[in-house]
Design a protein around this motif. Structure first.
Motif, PDB file in Angstrom:
ATOM      1  N   PHE A 158     -20.174   1.983   9.118  1.00 56.96           N
ATOM      2  CA  PHE A 158     -20.508   3.239   9.788  1.00 56.96           C
ATOM      3  C   PHE A 158     -19.874   3.237  11.177  1.00 56.96           C
ATOM      4  O   PHE A 158     -19.916   2.250  11.895  1.00 56.96           O
ATOM      5  CB  PHE A 158     -22.040   3.376   9.915  1.00 56.96           C
ATOM      6  N   LEU A 159     -19.313   4.383  11.519  1.00 53.93           N
ATOM      7  CA  LEU A 159     -18.612   4.492  12.797  1.00 53.93           C
ATOM      8  C   LEU A 159     -19.319   5.461  13.731  1.00 53.93           C
ATOM      9  O   LEU A 159     -19.714   6.564  13.311  1.00 53.93           O
ATOM     10  CB  LEU A 159     -17.187   5.002  12.577  1.00 53.93           C
ATOM     11  N   PHE A 170     -15.405  12.913   9.037  1.00 54.73           N
ATOM     12  CA  PHE A 170     -15.874  12.756  10.412  1.00 54.73           C
ATOM     13  C   PHE A 170     -16.742  13.945  10.809  1.00 54.73           C
ATOM     14  O   PHE A 170     -16.507  15.063  10.364  1.00 54.73           O
ATOM     15  CB  PHE A 170     -14.687  12.674  11.383  1.00 54.73           C
ATOM     16  N   GLU A 171     -17.725  13.665  11.657  1.00 55.72           N
ATOM     17  CA  GLU A 171     -18.594  14.725  12.161  1.00 55.72           C
ATOM     18  C   GLU A 171     -18.871  14.496  13.640  1.00 55.72           C
ATOM     19  O   GLU A 171     -18.888  13.348  14.101  1.00 55.72           O
ATOM     20  CB  GLU A 171     -19.949  14.732  11.439  1.00 55.72           C
ATOM     21  N   VAL A 222     -12.325  -0.773  19.090  1.00 56.78           N
ATOM     22  CA  VAL A 222     -13.457  -0.909  18.187  1.00 56.78           C
ATOM     23  C   VAL A 222     -12.911  -1.442  16.867  1.00 56.78           C
ATOM     24  O   VAL A 222     -11.987  -0.865  16.303  1.00 56.78           O
ATOM     25  CB  VAL A 222     -14.150   0.450  17.958  1.00 56.78           C
ATOM     26  N   THR A 223     -13.482  -2.531  16.397  1.00 55.00           N
ATOM     27  CA  THR A 223     -13.038  -3.150  15.147  1.00 55.00           C
ATOM     28  C   THR A 223     -14.195  -3.154  14.154  1.00 55.00           C
ATOM     29  O   THR A 223     -15.274  -3.649  14.471  1.00 55.00           O
ATOM     30  CB  THR A 223     -12.539  -4.577  15.377  1.00 55.00           C
ATOM     31  N   GLY A 231     -19.499   8.046   8.079  1.00 54.63           N
ATOM     32  CA  GLY A 231     -20.408   7.192   7.325  1.00 54.63           C
ATOM     33  C   GLY A 231     -19.754   5.964   6.728  1.00 54.63           C
ATOM     34  O   GLY A 231     -20.390   4.912   6.617  1.00 54.63           O
ATOM     35  N   SER A 232     -18.492   6.073   6.342  1.00 57.32           N
ATOM     36  CA  SER A 232     -17.835   4.965   5.660  1.00 57.32           C
ATOM     37  C   SER A 232     -16.341   5.017   6.005  1.00 57.32           C
ATOM     38  O   SER A 232     -15.613   5.844   5.457  1.00 57.32           O
ATOM     39  CB  SER A 232     -18.048   5.073   4.149  1.00 57.32           C
ATOM     40  N   VAL A 233     -15.928   4.146   6.885  1.00 59.20           N
ATOM     41  CA  VAL A 233     -14.539   4.217   7.362  1.00 59.20           C
ATOM     42  C   VAL A 233     -13.588   3.522   6.389  1.00 59.20           C
ATOM     43  O   VAL A 233     -13.986   2.629   5.626  1.00 59.20           O
ATOM     44  CB  VAL A 233     -14.387   3.605   8.766  1.00 59.20           C
TER      45      VAL A 233
END
Lengths: 113, 115
Positions: free
Chosen positions: A18-19, A62-63, A11-12, A78-80
């Motif tokens: 958002f992840l 992370f959640e 995954v890039t 939310g913001s990587v």
């Protein structure tokens, strides 16, 4: 038997995106669910966990929420950041007759600056 | 795909004896192998990192004289639990990587019971 399925990588994403990394499981009983992270050159580290339905594990932004109705434990952030680049493993532990831990195949995450 | 085979899958031994667990990469050369232990109802704990031809690096709190790790070749690492005691009963897992910053592949784990 018990199993874990997680989305294939790599995954890039760009920084601040958002992840979501999907993880679903099959299990008898009431397993505990985990996300582990492996940074380059290092061993696994526990990122977060949840031990019962509707529990939310969180750490470092992370959640993941233990969803029994959908047998899922999706990882979100939310913001990587670039420093989040690593391989992420979803896992479950039966916790009843056998504590054996079962891993997904891992998802490699690349974050571009 | 890459396969890591761990043997035995389960073992029962008497207190005071030693037990050896093998971790083999079947179809690739593993530059680094990791050994983990899982305590009941807890998450996995990294015990040590093993690089071929060099001494293992142990995590804090892990007794290196009790948990002997040998990584003699690029396809085999062994963990020997010496003078085992009931508190050593646990689930041990190895993983192997092909190189720096590559995926880890896991063995199926070994259930050790010390009686």
């Amino acid at each position: 038997g018990n199993s874990v399925t997680q989305m294939e990588g790599p995954v890039t994403l760009s920084e601040e995106a958002f992840l979501t990394i999907n993880c679903t499981y099959t299990a008898t009983g009431y397993p505990s669910l985990f996300w582990y992270v492996q940074y380059p050159g290092e061993g696994l580290q526990l990122l977060l966990k949840a031990t019962k339905a509707d529990d939310k594990g969180s750490n470092k932004g992370f959640e993941a929420t233990y969803r029994k109705e959908t047998t899922s434990f999706h990882l979100e952030k939310g913001s990587v950041q670039v420093s989040d680049s690593a391989v992420y493993f979803c896992a479950l532990s039966d916790g009843e007759a056998d504590d054996k831990i079962i891993f997904g195949k891992g998802t490699r995450l690349h974050i571009l600056p | 795909g890459a396969v890591v085979s761990q043997h035995p899958s389960w073992v029962i031994c008497k207190s005071g004896t030693s037990v050896k667990i093998e971790c083999r990469s079947l179809d690739f050369q593993a530059t680094t192998m990791f050994w983990y232990r899982q305590f009941p109802k807890q998450s996995l704990m990294l015990m040590a990192t093993s690089n071929e031809g060099s001494k293992a690096t142990y995590e804090q709190g892990v007794e290196k004289d009790k948990f002997l790790i040998n990584h003699a070749s690029l396809t085999l690492s062994t963990l020997t639990v010496t003078s085992a005691h009931p508190e050593d009963s646990s689930f041990y897992i190895c993983s192997a990587t092909k190189g720096w910053n590559t995926e880890a592949f896991f063995g199926q784990g070994t259930r050790l019971t010390v009686v």
